[in-house]
Write a protein that holds these residues in place. Structure first.
Motif, short mmCIF file in Angstrom:
data_model
loop_
_atom_site.label_atom_id
_atom_site.label_comp_id
_atom_site.label_asym_id
_atom_site.label_seq_id
_atom_site.Cartn_x
_atom_site.Cartn_y
_atom_site.Cartn_z
N MET A 269 0.85 -1.19 0.00
CA MET A 269 0.00 0.00 0.00
C MET A 269 0.89 1.24 0.00
N THR A 270 0.30 2.37 -0.31
CA THR A 270 1.08 3.60 -0.27
C THR A 270 0.48 4.55 0.76
N ALA A 271 1.32 5.42 1.28
CA ALA A 271 0.84 6.43 2.24
C ALA A 271 1.84 7.58 2.25
N ASP A 272 1.38 8.73 2.74
CA ASP A 272 2.29 9.88 2.82
C ASP A 272 3.30 9.74 3.95
N LYS A 273 2.79 9.22 5.08
CA LYS A 273 3.67 9.11 6.26
C LYS A 273 3.44 7.76 6.92
N LEU A 274 4.39 7.39 7.78
CA LEU A 274 4.25 6.16 8.55
C LEU A 274 4.61 6.49 10.01
N LEU A 275 3.79 6.02 10.92
CA LEU A 275 4.08 6.20 12.35
C LEU A 275 4.46 4.86 12.95
N LEU A 276 5.61 4.81 13.62
CA LEU A 276 5.99 3.61 14.36
C LEU A 276 5.47 3.73 15.78
N ALA A 277 4.54 2.86 16.15
CA ALA A 277 3.99 2.88 17.52
C ALA A 277 4.07 1.46 18.05
N VAL A 278 5.32 0.98 18.18
CA VAL A 278 5.55 -0.44 18.49
C VAL A 278 6.16 -0.64 19.88
#
Ligand code: NAI
Length: 474
Positions: A269-278
């Motif tokens: 998939m594509t997205a503008d941003k990615l947040l790591l909440a791991v």
């Protein structure tokens, strides 16, 4: 320069500064060493700023539905910079309050990087703190009888995906967002992932959550999380469970190409941003643990005993840096217990079952005690009752009937094993459950309490009466 103290606290976050105040109340000459700003993660990057932003998004949503309350408005828009400015003002005002508290309590604050030294000419035991400064000031040496390590935690990243602070972000980056992305993938359906998903969606961003485990929020009651998932999906948030992120790469366009694995299949998939909440990792880097006998566990959290003492009995550790429940109210409790142990003062002890947990998403989640999956696993004879907010008059007045309360009772003793809530502002209600748990109240006692009408808190009486077989509205 060398200074003597009864207690030096490494880290002036919520855990650290509250511990310092309790220490002074107990007569200890106390100093705090803080490398950034008093108030720490909770005040500057966590609890307070995120809840301020969630409040802005919630007002935006409320204004959108104002017509149903008979209030005519023009089409509202979400002004991120205004929301950020409001958040910054709240943080600044609270920060000023904490700074003032340090002064009025005569707590010395050293604004530098604190490192624990081993035995030296200053002290035969480890624990002298060297405070180092960015400028050319000489180090300060603090010689305490006791130390509390309260250095907190930082966002964890994944071995294959690191944050670049531009497109691949952590929650620390998001609090100072200057522009809303059109779309974001959030890796991790834990508390941080869900709260940010809620804010970003409500502010107008297209949100997808990828959660590696079978369900989002595995530590919460599954009946609650299933309903929360339905509510979030109904709003338009995409939630993919059992989805393990594989990679995130920037394409020649400005989009991120995200690959994840679900049931042995690779999805893109594509997205503008990615947040790591791991998850979050302990802040133990360069604080001098190697100069001491202090041990850390497999995940890098400092090991302590029931009194929060490390292997060096005069050095205590509290809050996120020891792992467990990484919550500000847990850190302050642990700090209070640590200094009371130092001062040889005994106060009541809380069990894990008396710690409330909240998720400030829209709708909110709040819980205390065991989940149903836990009571099943522990083999309790138990009864559950569920009361929908539909049964509560004030919830109708507020225009928020989406949610419920679930109570879990030990059928042998009538004790409350767990209380779980989903709905608007339920994080304000869970304190009632904390009081009930603290005073060890039974379902019968909870059903005898008088609740004001109309109030959403009546849901406690309804649930407790249901346990007694005296359900009224539910
Ligand atoms: P978390 O441990 O609660 O959740 C992280 C999630 O990421 C887990 O569900 C895990 O299965 C998932 N995950 C890990 N690796 C993954 C991968 N490769 N692909 C997809 N999913 C993956 O950690 P979180 O949400 O970062 O929160 C950290 C701590 O901060 C928690 O202890 C939380 O309770 C606390 N916190 C509490 C708040 C509150 O009280 N309202 C607010 C924010 C944080």
């Amino acid at each position: 320069m060398a200074h003597n103290y009864d207690l030096v606290i490494l880290g002036g976050g919520t855990g650290g500064y509250m511990t310092a105040i309790r220490a002074v109340q107990l007569g200890l000459k106390t100093a705090v060493v803080e490398k950034e700003a008093l108030g720490g993660t909770c005040l500057h990057k966590g609890c307070i700023p995120t809840k301020a932003l969630l409040k802005s998004a919630s007002v935006f949503q409320q204004v959108k539905s104002a017509a149903t309350f008979g209030v005519e408005t023009s089409e509202p828009t979400f002004n991120l910079m205004q929301a950020i400015e409001r958040k910054d003002n709240i943080v600044a005002s609270l920060h000023e309050g904490v700074t003032h508290l340090m002064k009025t309590n005569r707590i010395d604050v050293y604004e530098g990087y604190g490192r624990i030294l081993g035995p030296s000419i200053f002290s035969p035991i480890a624990g002298t703190i060297s405070v180092e400064y960015d400028d050319d000031r000489e180090n300060d040496l603090l010689i305490p009888k006791n130390v509390v390590i309260a250095t907190g935690s930082s966002p964890a990243v994944l071995p294959s995906i690191k944050s670049d602070h531009e497109d691949i972000l952590t929650s620390d980056d998001l609090v100072n967002l200057t522009e809303l992305p059109a779309s974001i993938v959030i890796v991790g359906g834990g508390v941080i992932g869900i709260e940010w998903a809620s804010f970003l969606h409500d502010a107008g961003v297209e949100v997808t959550i990828l959660e590696a485990q079978e369900h989002i929020l595995p530590m919460f009651d599954q009946e609650i999380t299933k309903q929360l998932k339905r509510s979030l999906e109904k709003k338009g948030i995409t939630i993919v469970e059992q989805a393990k992120i594989e990679s995130a790469t920037k394409t020649e366009a400005t989009k991120l190409q995200v690959q994840y694995q679900k049931k042995d299949q690779i999805h893109q998939m594509t997205a503008d941003k990615l947040l790591l909440a791991v998850g979050r990792k302990a802040n133990t880097y360069k604080i001098g643990l190697e100069n001491t006998d202090i041990q850390v566990d497999q995940k890098g959290f400092i090991s302590v005993n029931q009194d929060f003492q490390t292997e060096e009995s005069h050095i205590y550790a509290i809050g996120d840096v020891i792992g467990g429940r990484q919550l500000a109210h847990v850190a302050t409790y642990e700090g209070k217990k640590a200094v009371e142990h130092i001062a040889d003062v005994t106060t009541s002890t809380l069990s894990d079952q008396e710690i409330p947990s909240c998720i400030y998403s829209n709708p909110e989640v709040a819980m205390i005690g065991f989940t149903e999956q836990e009571v099943k696993q522990k083999g309790y004879d138990y009864q559950t009752e569920k009361i929908s907010l539909q049964a509560i008059g004030k919830a109708h007045v507020n225009g928020h009937t989406d949610g419920f309360m679930k109570i879990i009772i030990d059928t042998k003793t009538d004790d409350i094993l767990g209380i779980h809530l989903l709905g608007e502002h339920v994080t304000e209600l869970i304190g009632q459950a904390s009081i009930a748990k603290y005073f060890d109240s039974s379902a019968l006692e909870l059903s005898e309490v008088m609740y004001p009408h109309p109030s959403v808190g009546e849901i406690f009486g309804e649930a407790a009466q249901a346990v007694q077989g005296r359900k009224i509205h539910g």
